[in-house]
Motif scaffolding. Structure first.
Motif, short mmCIF file in Angstrom:
data_model
loop_
_atom_site.label_atom_id
_atom_site.label_comp_id
_atom_site.label_asym_id
_atom_site.label_seq_id
_atom_site.Cartn_x
_atom_site.Cartn_y
_atom_site.Cartn_z
N LEU A 141 97.03 41.34 64.18
CA LEU A 141 98.40 40.93 64.46
C LEU A 141 98.93 39.99 63.38
O LEU A 141 100.12 40.04 63.02
CB LEU A 141 98.48 40.27 65.83
N ILE A 142 98.08 39.13 62.84
CA ILE A 142 98.51 38.27 61.74
C ILE A 142 98.85 39.13 60.52
O ILE A 142 99.84 38.86 59.82
CB ILE A 142 97.42 37.23 61.41
N ALA A 143 98.05 40.16 60.26
CA ALA A 143 98.38 41.08 59.16
C ALA A 143 99.71 41.77 59.42
O ALA A 143 100.52 41.97 58.50
CB ALA A 143 97.26 42.11 58.99
N GLY A 144 99.97 42.13 60.67
CA GLY A 144 101.25 42.73 61.02
C GLY A 144 102.40 41.77 60.82
O GLY A 144 103.48 42.15 60.34
N VAL A 168 109.16 47.67 61.89
CA VAL A 168 108.17 47.43 62.94
C VAL A 168 107.12 48.54 62.98
O VAL A 168 105.91 48.27 63.08
CB VAL A 168 108.87 47.29 64.31
N THR A 169 107.55 49.79 62.88
CA THR A 169 106.59 50.90 62.94
C THR A 169 105.60 50.84 61.78
O THR A 169 104.39 51.02 61.97
CB THR A 169 107.32 52.26 62.93
N ALA A 176 103.15 48.04 62.35
CA ALA A 176 102.15 48.42 63.35
C ALA A 176 101.05 49.26 62.72
O ALA A 176 99.86 49.03 62.94
CB ALA A 176 102.83 49.18 64.49
N LEU A 177 101.45 50.26 61.92
CA LEU A 177 100.46 51.12 61.27
C LEU A 177 99.62 50.34 60.26
O LEU A 177 98.42 50.57 60.13
CB LEU A 177 101.16 52.29 60.57
N ASP A 178 100.25 49.40 59.56
CA ASP A 178 99.54 48.61 58.54
C ASP A 178 98.39 47.81 59.14
O ASP A 178 97.42 47.50 58.45
CB ASP A 178 100.50 47.63 57.86
N CYS A 179 98.53 47.45 60.41
CA CYS A 179 97.49 46.60 61.00
C CYS A 179 96.66 47.33 62.06
O CYS A 179 95.95 46.69 62.84
CB CYS A 179 98.09 45.32 61.57
N GLY A 180 96.76 48.67 62.09
CA GLY A 180 95.84 49.43 62.91
C GLY A 180 96.32 49.87 64.27
O GLY A 180 95.53 50.38 65.07
N TYR A 181 97.62 49.68 64.55
CA TYR A 181 98.17 50.14 65.83
C TYR A 181 98.82 51.51 65.64
O TYR A 181 99.66 51.68 64.77
CB TYR A 181 99.20 49.15 66.36
N GLU A 182 98.42 52.46 66.44
CA GLU A 182 99.02 53.80 66.35
C GLU A 182 100.33 53.87 67.11
O GLU A 182 101.18 54.71 66.81
CB GLU A 182 98.04 54.85 66.89
N ALA A 214 102.73 49.52 71.73
CA ALA A 214 101.53 48.70 71.98
C ALA A 214 101.50 47.50 71.04
O ALA A 214 101.12 46.39 71.43
CB ALA A 214 100.28 49.55 71.80
N PHE A 215 101.92 47.72 69.79
CA PHE A 215 101.98 46.62 68.82
C PHE A 215 102.99 45.57 69.26
O PHE A 215 102.70 44.37 69.22
CB PHE A 215 102.37 47.19 67.46
#
Length: 255
Positions: free
Chosen positions: A210-213, A223-224, A227-233, A237-238
């Motif tokens: 989340l800090i990376a996001g 935002v999308t 989310a992808l940059d930090c591992g959320y598909e 959910a992100f």
């Protein structure tokens, strides 16, 4: 010692604030060092990752890291970083926190930092400089702290996993796989992380992501993409996890 002599001893060279501005390329590392004065690390672009023996902090634009005098740290640049450093003499910095932290940089504080950089050094014997230094301290005291720090484990295996997660937050590997690559069992690391960081291994990895996001958002990512940059598909959910961690939505955080 007279009052004037005591003041000069705390100011060091007669100035109360010094400044420096440098643009660094992606991946540039400032090796472990410390400062006799407090340091405010701010960047106009890119993200600075500041690492001490105990924790790591991310400083994207709109945030800054306050490092009290004597705190040993290294800085790693993510993206091209236009760094803006202020160094505050011990006497001037006395009202500021005694521990490192990330602070919100409101527009007035940002403009003041840039104004001081144009002056380069503040001389407390000049009334206009003394007023600027006082305003700087007031704004830093009032600045809202931001939870963009990660406590770091001491165990070399746990630290190896922590460094891998921070370097590649979107990596889909399971915690068991990450533990194996770090040379330990999952159970061992699940025991070590709460003992050494105060967070479970699962909570630590989520906070790192989340800090990376948050850093991606501050750099202008939608935002999308963040989310992808930090591992959320799933962006939803992100957003849910982000609001739970930071108390605001990703869109609100960026502003």
């Amino acid at each position: 010692m007279s009052v004037a002599d005591a003041v000069n001893a705390q100011l060091g060279d007669g100035y109360c604030v010094r400044s420096a501005a440098t643009t660094y390329p992606d991946g540039w590392r400032l090796d472990r060092h410390d400062h006799p004065w407090g340091q405010l690390a701010f960047c106009n672009s890119g993200v600075m990752r500041v690492v001490s023996d105990a924790a790591a902090w991310l400083s994207p634009p709109t945030r800054a890291i306050w490092l009290p005098a004597g705190v040993a740290h290294e800085i790693v640049m993510k993206g091209e970083v236009a760094s803006r450093f202020l160094y505050i003499a011990p006497l001037q910095a006395a009202p500021l926190p005694r521990d490192p932290r990330v602070l919100e940089v409101v527009p007035l504080l940002r403009e003041l930092i840039l104004h001081i950089l144009r002056i380069r050094m503040l001389d407390p014997k000049r009334p206009e400089h003394d007023r600027l230094a006082g305003l700087l301290i007031d704004l830093l005291v009032e600045a809202r702290p931001q939870d963009l720090s990660l406590p770091l484990p001491r165990d070399r295996r746990a630290l190896a996993l922590a460094e891998r997660v921070q370097a590649a937050p979107a990596e889909p590997a399971s915690l068991a796989d990450l533990a194996r690559h770090a040379g330990a069992s999952l159970r061992t690391l699940q025991r070590l992380f709460p003992a050494e960081t105060g967070l479970t291994l699962e909570a630590w990895r989520q906070k790192a992501r989340l800090i990376a996001g948050a850093a991606s958002l501050s750099a202008g990512a939608p935002v999308t993409a963040a989310a992808l940059d930090c591992g959320y598909e799933s962006p939803s959910a992100f957003i849910t996890a982000f609001k739970r961690q930071f108390g605001v939505t990703p869109g609100r955080f960026r502003t």
